[in-house]
Write a protein that holds these residues in place. Structure first.
Motif, PDB file in Angstrom:
ATOM      1  N   TYR A 231      -8.560 -21.193  45.565  1.00 24.06           N
ATOM      2  CA  TYR A 231      -8.734 -20.153  44.552  1.00 24.06           C
ATOM      3  C   TYR A 231     -10.205 -19.722  44.516  1.00 24.06           C
ATOM      4  O   TYR A 231     -10.510 -18.527  44.460  1.00 24.06           O
TER       5      TYR A 231
ATOM      6  N   TYR B 256      -5.682 -16.602  48.280  1.00 28.06           N
ATOM      7  CA  TYR B 256      -4.561 -16.592  47.330  1.00 28.06           C
ATOM      8  C   TYR B 256      -3.203 -16.862  47.990  1.00 28.06           C
ATOM      9  O   TYR B 256      -2.313 -17.431  47.357  1.00 28.06           O
TER      10      TYR B 256
ATOM     11  N   LEU C 243      -1.897 -12.436  40.048  1.00 33.72           N
ATOM     12  CA  LEU C 243      -2.763 -12.897  41.135  1.00 33.72           C
ATOM     13  C   LEU C 243      -2.953 -11.780  42.170  1.00 33.72           C
ATOM     14  O   LEU C 243      -2.003 -11.055  42.477  1.00 33.72           O
TER      15      LEU C 243
END
Length: 451
Positions: A307, A312, A445
């Motif tokens: 992260y 990702y 995300l």
């Protein structure tokens, strides 16, 4: 940047995440299993002293969880931050955070220990002792408090090593303490006929030895992190970030302890047999779930590091791997323990009433506990990536907000049966909010990696 640091960065961001999660899980699982084997051996040893002594171990176990919660708060708080800093190639910042977390954990544990010594008599009663259990609980907890600073900071050191990707070294320290504890129990409890006092002394000595081994990993350069009191930064920003990031661990551990204490208090109404039975169930179920928890902890450094590095896609893949792997392990173990529950429980306390109460409670928890790995993986995801509020809410929901009212309500309506059923019901109810949080997280995300 040293070659060791560069190689570690390359490994964490390029090697297959399945391999990394498994690699980091193995030492954590081994460490947790050995510690849980110790807990169960300790329970079995003390069980030979009678129901009151057996109940006392369960009472103090709840308190030890509170102490561990402090260690986990500073360890996972500083660990989560340092793993992201290492993902950003900031070794200096990682060392500052680790040093601050370690020294704070030792100081806070010392203060807590002193306060508990002052209020020892009311403490053991608040923890759920009956009049017959209290003398045993006081004798046992005395030694736990004596070495609390070393125990608490050991958990902090272990987590720092784990988040750095050096879980193997953490395993050595924790395992050594557990193995010595088992041997110490046998020698002091039975060889020197010290009873529960011997169990307490053995635990205290082994905790100090474990601490020495863990701190030596940093002194001998096994870790890239440099611990020094000169690096400690007590600014509100740094301490607040560590505390806020570690808060979910504190909530999870502390609420687990509160629920254990509340469970003991409710069970005490039905005698020492009920307290002993629920204590045994807590140990046995945690043994099953500890493997899933170990896998989740193996996932955390992979999660935080990638992260921080903006990887990702690797983060998503690691999460799925962790949930599936943990679920498979828990399912297999739950079936085995469910089938052989009576034979297993009787090894800890050969008392017909204790076995009867424990077997039903254990089987209910095993069935409901099948849902827990996904919940655990989601909590670990939020904490390791710095999503403080979400991680704290998930910990609150699973560990206390659902269980406490469920226990109070079911105990009132169904008596002892309700006490046995409360934890399983809370497990099942916690699945829905966990799914909502997980779906929302991955939608927010970034779709592409930061290159």
């Amino acid at each position: 940047m040293s070659k060791q640091t560069t190689d570690n960065y390359k490994r964490m961001t390029e090697e297959p995440v399945e391999k990394l999660v498994l690699l980091f899980s193995i030492p954590t699982i081994i460490s947790m299993l050995v510690n849980n084997i110790y807990n169960m051996v300790d329970t079995a040893f003390v069980g030979t002293l009678g129901n009151s002594a057996s109940g006392a171990v369960g009472i103090v176990f709840g308190f030890m969880t509170v102490l561990q919660a402090v260690g986990f708060m500073f360890g996972q708080g500083s660990g989560s931050i340092l793993s992201r800093k290492l993902g950003q190639n900031d070794l200096k910042g990682a060392s500052v955070v680790a040093s601050t977390g370690f020294f704070l954990s030792f100081i806070v544990a010392t203060v807590v220990s002193i306060l508990c010594f002052i209020f020892l008599d009311p403490l053991v009663m608040v923890l759920g002792s009956t009049k017959t259990i209290a003398p045993y609980a006081k004798e046992y907890i005395f030694y736990i408090l004596l070495t609390a600073p070393f125990n608490v900071s050991s958990f902090t050191l272990n987590n720092i090593l784990r988040f750095e990707g050096k879980a193997f070294y953490g395993m050595i320290g924790m395992m050594a303490g557990a193995v010595l504890n088992i041997l110490g129990d046998a020698v002091l409890m039975f060889g020197f006929d010290l009873g529960i006092k011997g169990a307490g002394i053995s635990t205290a000595v082994s905790q100090v030895i474990s601490f020495v081994i863990l701190i030596s990993m940093f002194v001998r350069g096994k870790s890239n992190i440099k611990l020094s009191i000169k690096k400690v930064n007590v600014s509100p920003l740094v301490v607040g970030d560590i505390a806020a990031t570690g808060l979910p661990s504190l909530l999870r551990q502390a609420l687990n302890s509160v629920t254990t204490i509340l469970l003991n208090v409710r069970a005490a109404v039905y005698g020492d047999e009920a307290v002993a039975a629920m204590s045994i169930v807590s140990r046995l179920y945690f043994f099953v779930f500890a493997i899933a928890l170990g896998i989740g902890q193996g996932f955390q450094p992979v999660s935080g590091f990638n992260y921080g590095a903006g990887k990702y896609k690797r983060l998503k893949k690691a999460y799925k791997t962790t949930a599936i792997f943990a679920e498979s392990i828990v399912l297999v173990l739950s079936v085995i323990v469910f089938v052989y529950a009576p034979d297993i429980v009787v090894k800890f306390r050969n008392d017909e009433k204790v076995v009867e109460i424990a077997v039903r409670a254990l089987r209910l928890q095993l069935v409901a506990g099948i849902f827990m790995p996904a919940c655990m993986a989601t909590e670990m995801l939020f904490q390791s990536t710095g999503k403080k509020v979400g991680a704290a809410l998930l910990s609150l929901i699973r560990s206390g907000l659902l269980f406490i009212p469920t226990l109070i309500l079911l105990a009132k309506i169904r008596g002892l049966a309700g006490i046995q059923e409360a934890q399983p019901v809370a497990f099942i109810l916690s699945v829905i909010p966990t799914l909502i949080f997980a779906i929302s997280y991955f939608k927010s995300l970034p779709k592409e990696d930061n290159v």
